[in-house]
Design a protein around this motif. Structure first.
Motif, mmCIF file in Angstrom:
data_model
loop_
_atom_site.group_PDB
_atom_site.id
_atom_site.type_symbol
_atom_site.label_atom_id
_atom_site.label_comp_id
_atom_site.label_asym_id
_atom_site.label_seq_id
_atom_site.Cartn_x
_atom_site.Cartn_y
_atom_site.Cartn_z
ATOM 1 N N ASP A 1 152.586 5.616 83.443
ATOM 2 C CA ASP A 1 153.214 5.052 82.126
ATOM 3 C C ASP A 1 152.420 4.249 81.194
ATOM 4 O OD1 ASP A 1 155.111 6.500 83.288
ATOM 5 O OD2 ASP A 1 156.571 5.086 83.660
ATOM 6 N N LEU A 2 151.930 3.257 81.873
ATOM 7 C CA LEU A 2 150.893 2.377 80.975
ATOM 8 C C LEU A 2 149.652 3.155 80.118
ATOM 9 C CD1 LEU A 2 150.703 -0.836 83.061
ATOM 10 C CD2 LEU A 2 152.240 -0.261 81.365
ATOM 11 N N ALA A 3 149.136 4.072 81.213
ATOM 12 C CA ALA A 3 148.156 4.906 80.541
ATOM 13 C C ALA A 3 148.559 5.782 79.398
ATOM 14 C CB ALA A 3 147.456 5.761 81.835
ATOM 15 N N ALA A 4 149.842 6.415 79.580
ATOM 16 C CA ALA A 4 150.417 7.300 78.530
ATOM 17 C C ALA A 4 150.676 6.531 77.448
ATOM 18 C CB ALA A 4 151.579 7.929 78.941
ATOM 19 N N ASP A 5 150.780 5.265 77.399
ATOM 20 C CA ASP A 5 151.093 4.193 76.366
ATOM 21 C C ASP A 5 149.801 3.670 75.817
ATOM 22 O OD1 ASP A 5 152.771 2.882 74.622
ATOM 23 O OD2 ASP A 5 152.722 0.992 75.970
ATOM 24 N N GLY A 6 148.636 4.311 76.460
ATOM 25 C CA GLY A 6 147.207 3.800 75.679
ATOM 26 C C GLY A 6 146.897 2.561 76.330
ATOM 27 N N VAL A 7 147.523 2.179 77.439
ATOM 28 C CA VAL A 7 146.808 0.890 78.011
ATOM 29 C C VAL A 7 145.706 1.036 78.718
ATOM 30 C CG1 VAL A 7 147.260 -0.838 79.691
ATOM 31 C CG2 VAL A 7 149.069 -0.008 78.107
ATOM 32 N N VAL A 8 144.490 0.496 78.696
ATOM 33 C CA VAL A 8 143.358 0.723 79.393
ATOM 34 C C VAL A 8 143.169 -0.350 80.515
ATOM 35 C CG1 VAL A 8 142.126 1.954 77.291
ATOM 36 C CG2 VAL A 8 142.068 -0.559 77.708
ATOM 37 N N PHE B 1 145.424 -19.702 68.057
ATOM 38 C CA PHE B 1 145.483 -20.124 69.670
ATOM 39 C C PHE B 1 145.086 -18.281 70.114
ATOM 40 C CE2 PHE B 1 147.907 -23.125 68.226
ATOM 41 C CZ PHE B 1 148.319 -24.121 69.222
ATOM 42 N N ARG B 2 144.766 -18.638 71.428
ATOM 43 C CA ARG B 2 144.352 -17.474 72.168
ATOM 44 C C ARG B 2 145.568 -16.483 72.574
ATOM 45 N NH1 ARG B 2 139.586 -16.617 76.302
ATOM 46 N NH2 ARG B 2 138.398 -16.788 74.438
ATOM 47 N N CYS B 3 146.289 -15.926 71.620
ATOM 48 C CA CYS B 3 147.303 -14.959 71.975
ATOM 49 C C CYS B 3 147.031 -13.633 72.465
ATOM 50 C CB CYS B 3 148.146 -14.965 70.531
ATOM 51 S SG CYS B 3 148.586 -16.484 69.818
ATOM 52 N N THR B 4 148.094 -13.248 73.486
ATOM 53 C CA THR B 4 147.924 -11.889 73.794
ATOM 54 C C THR B 4 149.367 -11.489 73.821
ATOM 55 O OG1 THR B 4 148.437 -12.545 76.140
ATOM 56 C CG2 THR B 4 146.104 -12.474 75.205
ATOM 57 N N VAL B 5 149.554 -10.022 73.553
ATOM 58 C CA VAL B 5 151.038 -9.550 73.526
ATOM 59 C C VAL B 5 151.218 -8.670 74.654
ATOM 60 C CG1 VAL B 5 152.337 -7.765 71.968
ATOM 61 C CG2 VAL B 5 150.467 -9.300 70.955
ATOM 62 N N ASN B 6 152.290 -8.875 75.419
ATOM 63 C CA ASN B 6 152.527 -8.142 76.554
ATOM 64 C C ASN B 6 154.045 -7.752 76.540
ATOM 65 O OD1 ASN B 6 150.356 -9.258 78.513
ATOM 66 N ND2 ASN B 6 151.007 -10.798 76.942
ATOM 67 N N THR B 7 154.568 -7.053 77.647
ATOM 68 C CA THR B 7 155.908 -6.406 77.816
ATOM 69 C C THR B 7 156.780 -7.024 78.673
ATOM 70 O OG1 THR B 7 154.842 -5.130 79.675
ATOM 71 C CG2 THR B 7 154.961 -3.939 77.573
ATOM 72 N N ASP B 8 156.043 -8.057 79.614
ATOM 73 C CA ASP B 8 157.147 -8.726 80.492
ATOM 74 C C ASP B 8 157.746 -7.665 81.541
ATOM 75 O OD1 ASP B 8 157.762 -10.799 81.866
ATOM 76 O OD2 ASP B 8 159.427 -11.547 80.501
ATOM 77 N N ASN B 9 159.104 -7.184 80.899
ATOM 78 C CA ASN B 9 159.535 -5.970 81.796
ATOM 79 C C ASN B 9 159.852 -4.942 81.002
ATOM 80 O OD1 ASN B 9 159.811 -7.761 84.338
ATOM 81 N ND2 ASN B 9 160.791 -9.271 82.837
ATOM 82 N N LEU C 1 161.605 -2.318 81.569
ATOM 83 C CA LEU C 1 162.861 -1.675 81.983
ATOM 84 C C LEU C 1 164.156 -2.537 81.181
ATOM 85 C CD1 LEU C 1 164.798 0.385 83.678
ATOM 86 C CD2 LEU C 1 164.578 -1.186 85.279
ATOM 87 N N MET C 2 163.758 -3.740 81.573
ATOM 88 C CA MET C 2 165.105 -4.778 81.283
ATOM 89 C C MET C 2 164.758 -4.786 79.573
ATOM 90 S SD MET C 2 164.091 -5.293 84.202
ATOM 91 C CE MET C 2 164.786 -5.272 85.870
ATOM 92 N N SER C 3 163.670 -4.558 78.666
ATOM 93 C CA SER C 3 163.493 -4.756 77.453
ATOM 94 C C SER C 3 163.409 -3.578 76.844
ATOM 95 C CB SER C 3 162.262 -5.643 77.478
ATOM 96 O OG SER C 3 162.181 -7.044 77.852
ATOM 97 N N GLY C 4 163.521 -2.333 77.507
ATOM 98 C CA GLY C 4 163.455 -1.068 76.862
ATOM 99 C C GLY C 4 162.140 -0.986 75.932
ATOM 100 N N THR C 5 160.988 -1.492 76.442
ATOM 101 C CA THR C 5 159.768 -1.613 75.650
ATOM 102 C C THR C 5 158.710 -0.969 76.364
ATOM 103 O OG1 THR C 5 158.746 -3.201 73.992
ATOM 104 C CG2 THR C 5 158.952 -3.825 76.271
ATOM 105 N N THR C 6 157.633 -0.961 75.439
ATOM 106 C CA THR C 6 156.083 -0.641 75.887
ATOM 107 C C THR C 6 155.285 -1.395 74.965
ATOM 108 O OG1 THR C 6 156.111 1.012 73.986
ATOM 109 C CG2 THR C 6 157.008 1.869 76.137
#
Ligand SMILES: O=c1[nH]cnc2c1ncn2[C@H]1C[C@H](O)[C@@H](CO)O1
Ligand SMILES: [Zn+2]
Length: 389
Positions: A114-121, A313-321, A323-328
């Motif tokens: 699922d992560l790969a399909a979302d473009g996560v490398v 700041f050294r900010c990174t963007v993440n999903t956490d969960n 399923l619970m957040s309905g996110t990618t």
């Protein structure tokens, strides 16, 4: 006066390049952009249909819904509680169906796909081995099932032309007392798929120093760890995580904003802790949607990531969960593009920050930045060249 050229006015190409650089990336470009994910929970990212099927197979009757679509909605709504404690209650259902080797293998494989399909490398995916022992598995068997699943997912994704590298982070639950054991486990598997350690769970009342022994052990072993801190609880938690425990990164860390003041004239001043976090380039694993759900931020537009990024700041963007957040990852980026007007350059900055902060050897991080991230963003930035006038 400039003479018109056959292809338009001189400098037209440059103008289009400038315009393209300022343009908001489309949803399709965001999806295709290479992304790095450092904060994603394995037990918070199952496909709703998989939860339903695994529950059926395991005879687990506690699910609030059996229809996958309704179940996905249930998770999102139940997690939308405004409190971290209530948000965490939803994990009882996912961990309940992740108690066998087959289930863990499948969930890990699907996660990588699922992560790969979302473009996560590159992704670091965390879970708490101690929460997967009810079906009789030992801690090592849990780690091996998940590692094998990640490898299978990586293989299946690569076969579809989407390459991803996934590392595991082993989490210890902060209300429990197994952190030294889990840290030892993470260290034993450090060259076999596990890239670091973390603590998670309810933050208030469970300071990171409760697990000092585990962190000191990992430091002696020259190993890496991140700590969930500054999510539901503020600066003292961040301070302990950094100055007592020696965390390499902060899981969330969003409440560092409490140590920053913006005057009416726009002047920004940083307190000692915020200065330290910025000066030392401590990575913040920011998770916008999750923060809205647990009450750590009130809207995307007001999320501290806007100010923290401006202040470098050294900010990174993440999903956490997911399923619970309905996110990618793409959705998280999409929300930020919508409210902050981020361009491809900005998304590349977050992605490079993520890769710089990964618990992967330096040569691999560098290669991922130079050989994968930079060229693919460059290609996305050049797409206007191939479009009509
Ligand atoms: O955002 C979070 N904060 C604290 N704990 C969390 C968060 N998301 C998930 N967890 C907990 C619940 C999971 O069962 C556990 C291991 O992944 O980590
Ligand atoms: Zn988390």
């Amino acid at each position: 006066m400039t003479r018109p050229s056959p292809s338009g006015t001189p400098g037209a190409a440059t103008d289009r390049a400038v315009k393209a650089a300022r343009a908001l990336p489309t949803a399709d470009q965001i999806l295709r952009a290479p992304k790095v994910l450092l904060h994603d929970h394995l037990d918070g990212g199952l496909r709703p249909a998989t939860v339903a099927e695994l529950a059926r197979d395991a005879g687990y009757t506690g699910l609030p819904e059996s229809d996958p679509e309704k179940l996905g909605i249930w998770f999102r709504e139940a997690a939308d509680s405004g409190s971290l404690e209530r948000y965490l209650e939803t994990f009882a259902h996912t961990t309940a169906v992740m108690q066998s080797r087959d289930a863990l293998f499948r969930v890990a494989s699907e996660c990588a796909q699922d992560l790969a399909a979302d473009g996560v490398v590159y992704a670091e995916v965390r879970y708490a081995p101690e929460q997967h022992l009810e079906g009789g598995l030992g801690l090592e068997e849990v780690v091996e099932a998940v590692n094998d699943g990640f490898r299978e997912g990586e293989r299946l994704a690569a076969a579809e032309g989407r390459r991803i590298k996934v590392g595991a982070l082993l989490t210890a639950m902060r209300h429990a007392a197994r952190s030294l054991e889990i840290a030892t486990l993470a260290n034993a598997y450090r060259d076999r798929g596990v890239v670091g350690f973390d603590i998670a769970g309810a933050e208030a009342g469970f300071p990171p120093t409760r697990h000092l022994e585990a962190f000191e052990y990992l430091k002696r072993e020259n190993n890496h760890f991140t700590i969930h801190a500054g999510e539901a609880f503020g600066l003292p938690s961040i301070w302990e995580a950094l100055q007592w425990c020696g965390a390499d990164r902060l899981g969330h860390g969003v409440r560092i904003i409490d140590d920053i003041t913006v005057a009416d004239d726009g002047t920004v001043s940083l307190g000692r802790l915020a200065s330290y976090v910025r000066d030392k380039r401590i990575p913040l694993e920011l998770c916008p949607t999750s923060n809205l759900q647990t009450g750590a931020a009130s809207s995307y537009a007001e999320h501290p990531i806007g100010l923290l990024s401006r202040l470098k700041f050294r900010c990174t963007v993440n999903t956490d969960n997911r399923l619970m957040s309905g996110t990618t990852m793409s959705r998280e980026f999409g929300h930020l593009v919508d409210v902050f007007g981020y361009t491809l350059d900005d998304l590349q900055w977050f992605t490079t920050n993520g890769m710089k902060s990964a618990f992967l050897p330096f040569d691999q991080r560098l290669a991922m930045i130079n050989e994968v991230i930079k060229p693919r963003y460059a290609e996305l930035r050049a797409e206007w060249l191939f479009q009509g006038a």
